[in-house]
Design an enzyme around this catalytic site. Structure first.
Site, PDB file in Angstrom:
ATOM      1  CG  HIS A  31      -1.916   1.098   1.196  1.00  0.00           C
ATOM      2  ND1 HIS A  31      -1.619   2.369   1.625  1.00  0.00           N
ATOM      3  CD2 HIS A  31      -3.187   1.144   0.733  1.00  0.00           C
ATOM      4  CE1 HIS A  31      -2.685   3.143   1.440  1.00  0.00           C
ATOM      5  NE2 HIS A  31      -3.645   2.423   0.905  1.00  0.00           N
ATOM      6  CD  GLU A  72      -5.409   1.311  -3.258  1.00  0.00           C
ATOM      7  OE1 GLU A  72      -6.606   1.413  -2.950  1.00  0.00           O
ATOM      8  OE2 GLU A  72      -4.492   1.232  -2.413  1.00  0.00           O
TER       9      GLU A  72
HETATM   10  C1  PEP Z   1      -6.563   3.503   0.098  1.00  0.00           C
HETATM   11  O1  PEP Z   1      -5.887   4.146   0.893  1.00  0.00           O
HETATM   12  O2  PEP Z   1      -6.173   2.398  -0.340  1.00  0.00           O
HETATM   13  C2  PEP Z   1      -7.821   4.055  -0.341  1.00  0.00           C
HETATM   14  C3  PEP Z   1      -8.397   3.516  -1.382  1.00  0.00           C
HETATM   15  O3  PEP Z   1      -8.311   5.076   0.387  1.00  0.00           O
HETATM   16  P1  PEP Z   1      -9.496   6.098   0.005  1.00  0.00           P
HETATM   17  O4  PEP Z   1     -10.591   5.317  -0.652  1.00  0.00           O
HETATM   18  O5  PEP Z   1      -9.910   6.646   1.322  1.00  0.00           O
HETATM   19  O6  PEP Z   1      -8.891   7.091  -0.915  1.00  0.00           O
END
Ligand code: PEP
Length: 257
Positions: free
Chosen positions: A97, A169
């Site tokens: 992450h 992400e």
């Molecule tokens: C994350 O940190 O993996 C995430 C998806 O957070 P958010 O949806 O709060 O942006």
């Protein structure tokens, strides 16, 4: 049929009592949505009790850990090993992450070692990759993401396809200060990642689940979910209350049958 993946990482949030209340509420909701496979990733301290709560109801809700050391045991103060997580019966190990990379110096090489260990122990590694805002600004997102993905999957054989998941992400989209990504951008990057997987594994690269995460919310979830190469959504803040998560399920359920 392969189910669309929907899950949430709680990060360092919720007490155990809050977590148990949340999972009770979620277990009551998810039966309505047979097209989804659900997962939650709480803090380590909650895992035993939450596993007991899920098992007591024979819930299909999958449970994940937010990190894992690659060794089975040893002189690694503060770390948690695969054997410990296997004993609990955890299904998923989230790896790489962006907060782990940013605050705990987790490298692509470390993610690869952990992914291999997770596979060896029968877990589903959920490998997170994402480019920085500067990478996007310089137009090098594909290169950065291909590098992260290729290193994370070093020595991961084609026989493991189906067992590991990839979450894209973008770092600039994550968290309170994040900017939600435009749908065409997500489409372009997911198509690109699919091609990297096909180049690496041949046609079976099609079968690797690719999740999208970063400021997913009630307004954008169904747009992302419609995209061909989006096989799931990985959600933070917007899924931390069961009713808000359910609103997203309903919206995505309208486009994912
Ligand atoms: C994350 O940190 O993996 C995430 C998806 O957070 P958010 O949806 O709060 O942006």
């Amino acid at each position: 049929m392969k189910k669309f993946l929907l899950g949430t990482n709680w990060k360092m949030n919720k007490t155990l009592a809050q977590g148990l209340a949340y999972s009770e509420a979620l277990m009551a909701i998810i039966g309505k949505y047979a097209q989804f496979e659900f997962f939650i990733i709480p803090p380590y301290t909650h895992l035993w009790k939450m596993k007991e709560a899920l098992a007591a109801q024979k819930s299909p809700l999958k449970l994940g850990a937010q990190n894992m050391h690659e060794q089975d045991f040893g002189q690694f103060t503060g770390e948690i090993s695969p054997l410990m997580l296997a004993e609990i019966g955890v299904d998923i190990i989230e790896l790489g992450h962006s907060e782990r990379r940013q605050y705990f110096n987790e490298t692509d090489e470390a993610v690869n070692k952990k992914a291999l260990a997770a596979l060896k122990h029968g877990f589903t590694p959920l490998i997170c990759i994402g480019e920085q805002q500067a990478d996007k600004d310089y137009g090098v997102s594909p290169e950065m993401l291909a590098k992260q993905l290729k290193i994370a999957l070093t020595d991961v054989p084609a026989t493991a396809i189906g067992q590991f998941w990839i979450a894209y992400e973008p770092v600039w989209a994550i968290g309170v200060g994040g900017t939600p990504a435009a749908t065409p951008y997500v489409e372009e990057i997911h198509n690109f990642l699919r091609q990297v997987l096909i180049d690496r594994y041949g046609p079976s690269g099609q079968a690797v689940p690719l999740l999208f995460g970063g400021s997913v919310n009630i307004n954008n979830a169904s747009d992302y979910a419609r995209l061909d190469n989006v096989d799931g959504l990985f959600i933070g803040r917007s899924a931390w209350e069961p009713d808000l998560f359910e609103a997203i399920m309903a919206a995505v359920g309208a486009v994912v049958k």
